[in-house]
Enzyme design. Structure first.
Site, PDB file in Angstrom:
ATOM      1  CG  ASN A   1      -6.374 -10.303  24.341  1.00 22.24           C
ATOM      2  OD1 ASN A   1      -7.145  -9.409  24.078  1.00 22.24           O
ATOM      3  ND2 ASN A   1      -6.341 -10.437  25.779  1.00 22.24           N
ATOM      4  CD  GLU A   2      -5.001  -7.017  27.159  1.00 19.97           C
ATOM      5  OE1 GLU A   2      -4.643  -7.665  28.243  1.00 19.97           O
ATOM      6  OE2 GLU A   2      -5.869  -6.078  27.415  1.00 19.97           O
TER       7      GLU A   2
ATOM      8  CG  ASP B   1      -9.773 -12.242  33.829  1.00 21.42           C
ATOM      9  OD1 ASP B   1     -10.010 -12.744  34.852  1.00 21.42           O
ATOM     10  OD2 ASP B   1     -10.626 -11.176  33.322  1.00 21.42           O
TER      11      ASP B   1
ATOM     12  CG  ASN C   1      -8.262  -5.359  24.859  1.00 23.37           C
ATOM     13  OD1 ASN C   1      -8.864  -5.132  23.727  1.00 23.37           O
ATOM     14  ND2 ASN C   1      -7.841  -6.406  25.144  1.00 23.37           N
TER      15      ASN C   1
HETATM   16  C1  GCB Z   1      -8.195  -7.644  29.476  1.00 22.92           C
HETATM   17  C2  GCB Z   1      -8.313  -9.032  28.819  1.00 22.92           C
HETATM   18  C3  GCB Z   1      -9.437  -9.859  29.137  1.00 22.92           C
HETATM   19  C4  GCB Z   1      -9.800  -9.469  30.510  1.00 22.92           C
HETATM   20  C5  GCB Z   1     -10.138  -8.053  30.775  1.00 22.92           C
HETATM   21  C6  GCB Z   1     -10.250  -7.854  32.130  1.00 22.92           C
HETATM   22  O1  GCB Z   1      -7.564  -6.744  29.008  1.00 22.92           O
HETATM   23  O2  GCB Z   1      -8.038  -8.904  27.472  1.00 22.92           O
HETATM   24  O3  GCB Z   1      -9.109 -11.190  28.979  1.00 22.92           O
HETATM   25  O4  GCB Z   1     -10.776 -10.371  31.057  1.00 22.92           O
HETATM   26  O5  GCB Z   1      -9.010  -7.439  30.365  1.00 22.92           O
HETATM   27  O6  GCB Z   1     -11.648  -7.896  32.635  1.00 22.92           O
HETATM   28  O7  GCB Z   1      -9.527  -7.470  33.213  1.00 22.92           O
END
Ligand code: GCB
Length: 595
Positions: free
Chosen positions: A411-412, A162, A465
């Site tokens: 990450n994730e 993202d 997260n």
């Molecule tokens: C998440 C991601 C991050 C995104 C965020 C979002 O879990 O790690 O990269 O920008 O959510 O705002 O959706």
């Protein structure tokens, strides 16, 4: 690979400035040997910078493929008898480099440095043409992954992360020297015993000479010295590096032959320890509570291009708001950022670029059936070895920074399957082998809760997260608070590890206000954070809170994004939203909450 520096024995020149630049929509540069002549249709473009937003050209902003940079380099007469090196602090995502007609280096991975030894190629007292082809494509084999799609309107890059796929020469380019006999690498680890500090140094050298180590404090006083490639310096009554206290010593390493200093390199060193004990995260033996943000290297016009003014301002805002830490979400940041964090005493979680390794997230958001990422899925052995290589390069680059207290492997990612364990086991092993002194973790996604996540046993710290109130329970903060608390208590009871909330937040349009705290308003963001904090304060195993995100940032266009991701507590041009003031009340030293 030591960073370039000016010393009594070394010369370092930044090649930053305006370079000739052209993009290559027809992908003909390689067949036409564009490195062998001035670039066709070239314009001037700044280095460092992303190429995407500097010019007002849509096709360049969204270009997928090769871009070409070129400039002349001048080699001083005085560099005779020196090693001459060309170093790129980063080229996103891969680069091929020529000096005149000779290909000198290729590198893959957009956020870490690489360098070519040009000693046999450059002639002191002459000039040469430097050409760099940078390519911004991603595939299932790259970290991060992506897919290039051919559309009637040209090539498009589909990413699974993202943030906007900014690319180009994002960081400085250097022409630098070392002597022929030189200090090749330095590794320091530190320890504390009472009020004394210990710095263990491992130095590798090339060529004749003995290693001498000199340690100076910030007043320039010599406080310890030693000799030999492996030795430990003892500092009596040391000033330790600690959160908020960027106490550093200057370690000067010399390569000495007889009475001659052949090479000299100075490294700032902070003495501190990091340890995970039960559900506590300890720095210098004291429990540490992370307050801060997941961030992005993202600014108007320059995109991901590093800039000292923007960096210093971002750290000034961190200080203003009372933050003590950050995560380099979702890729290794410029080394200048870590240097500055060292000086300020800001604690850093250092993350690889392994983001988007989870096809369940895309499917989950779109209501599609979950598809597997690893095993039967598209991400396999090539990606796995790219990640292992990146972990090695990251730790080699950053291991001497006292600010870095933990490695974040990914990450994730998909983390609830046996295939994900098979994929990540070598990555964890690589990190632990390269650095036995720091905790290692990864960031867990909501789809893999405490009873289903299979990667957590490999990690030292739980990093999660969560978006209750936003992606689930949207707008319902009572349900969000209830469900968040239930989930965190489950993590605490199933895993005896510290729990760090690495992301939580809500998209917020600056200037949108609402009496009833409706989603997207500044009031909603502030209240959502308050509700999360109330939960964190009730659970002992929580060792920190990193709001998502420090500032609004650019993403590819989508119906869930309003000109980018708006979860920043600062706008993209760094103005505070209501939530920023709320966080400042909570985080500032002496504030009510006392965290
Ligand atoms: C998440 C991601 C991050 C995104 C965020 C979002 O879990 O790690 O990269 O920008 O959510 O705002 O959706």
């Amino acid at each position: 690979m030591l960073r370039p520096q000016n010393s009594a024995t070394r010369d370092a020149r930044r090649l930053d400035g305006l370079w000739s630049f052209t993009h290559d929509p027809l992908s003909i540069g390689h067949t036409e040997h564009w490195w062998s002549a001035p670039l066709p249709d070239a314009v001037l473009l700044p280095v460092p910078s992303s190429f995407n937003d500097v010019l007002a050209q849509n096709d360049l902003r969204n270009h997928v493929g090769d871009v070409w940079y070129q400039r002349t380099i001048v080699v001083p007469f005085g560099w005779t008898d020196q090693r001459m090196l060309l170093r790129f602090d980063a080229a996103t995502h891969r680069a091929t480099v020529w000096i005149d007609d000779t290909l000198v280096i290729e590198h893959e991975g957009g956020y870490l440095p690489f360098e070519a030894d040009l000693t046999e190629i450059l002639e002191p007292g002459t000039s040469a043409r430097l050409t760099v082809c940078v390519n911004n494509e991603l595939s299932w084999a790259t970290i991060p992954p992506g897919v290039v799609e051919e559309t009637p309107n040209g090539r498009r890059l589909k990413t699974f992360h993202d943030f906007f796929n900014y690319a180009g020469l994002h960081r400085s380019v250097w022409l630098h020297t070392t002597p022929r006999a030189f200090i090749d690498d330095i590794r320091v680890t530190t320890d504390i015993d009472g009020r004394d500090g210990f710095i263990t140094c491992d130095v590798s050298t090339v060529g004749a000479g003995d290693v001498v180590l000199l340690l100076h404090d910030s007043d320039g006083q010599l406080v310890a010295q030693s000799e030999g490639n492996s030795s430990t310096l003892c500092v009596i009554y040391a000033q330790f590096w600690a959160p908020g206290q960027g106490n550093l010593y200057d370690l000067t390493v010399q390569l000495v032959e007889g009475s001659q200093v052949r090479d000299s390199y100075t490294l700032p060193v902070g003495i501190r320890t990091v340890e995970v004990r039960g559900s506590q995260f300890l720095i210098n033996g004291k429990p540490f509570y992370f307050k801060g943000f997941g961030m992005h290297e993202d600014h108007l016009v320059r995109g991901k291009g590093h800039d000292d003014a923007n960096m210093v301002h971002d750290f000034a805002l961190l200080e203003w708001i009372g933050a003590n830490s950050l995560r380099t979400s979702h890729y290794p940041y410029a080394e200048e950022v870590l240097d500055y964090a060292d000086r300020l005493g800001i604690v850093v979680i250092d993350e690889t670029a392994a983001v988007g390794l989870n096809l369940g997230v895309a499917g989950g958001l779109m209501g599609l059936p979950a598809s597997s990422t690893f095993g039967d899925g598209p991400v396999g052995a090539e990606s796995q070895s790219a990640l292992v290589q990146q972990i090695g390069e990251l730790i080699a680059r950053d291991r001497n920074h006292p600010s870095v207290v933990m490695w974040s492997i990914a990450n994730e990612p998909e983390s609830d399957t046996d295939a994900s364990v098979a994929y990540f086991e070598p990555a964890f092993a690589a990190a632990r082998a390269a650095d036995p002194t720091r905790p290692v973790g990864f960031v867990n996604v909501m789809l893999a809760p405490a009873d289903r996540c299979k990667l957590t046993p490999l990690a030292d710290v739980v990093m999660i997260n969560r978006y209750f109130g936003w992606y689930v329970d949207h707008g319902d903060l009572d349900a969000a608070e209830r469900n968040l608390e239930a989930e965190l208590r489950q993590w605490a009871s199933l895993h005896n590890k510290p729990i760090l909330i690495t992301e939580y937040g809500a998209d917020t349009i600056a200037g949108l206000h609402s009496i009833d705290a409706a989603p997207w308003s500044e009031e909603f963001q502030a209240e959502l954070l308050d509700r999360y904090h109330a939960v964190f304060d009730r659970i002992d195993e929580i060792v920190g809170e990193h709001v998502w995100n420090f500032a609004d940032f650019a993403t590819t266009a989508s119906f869930v994004r309003v000109e980018g991701n708006k979860k920043g507590v600062f706008t993209r041009d760094r103005r505070p939203k209501l939530a920023a003031h709320r966080l400042r009340d909570r985080w500032s030293p002496g504030a009510r909450s006392g965290i």
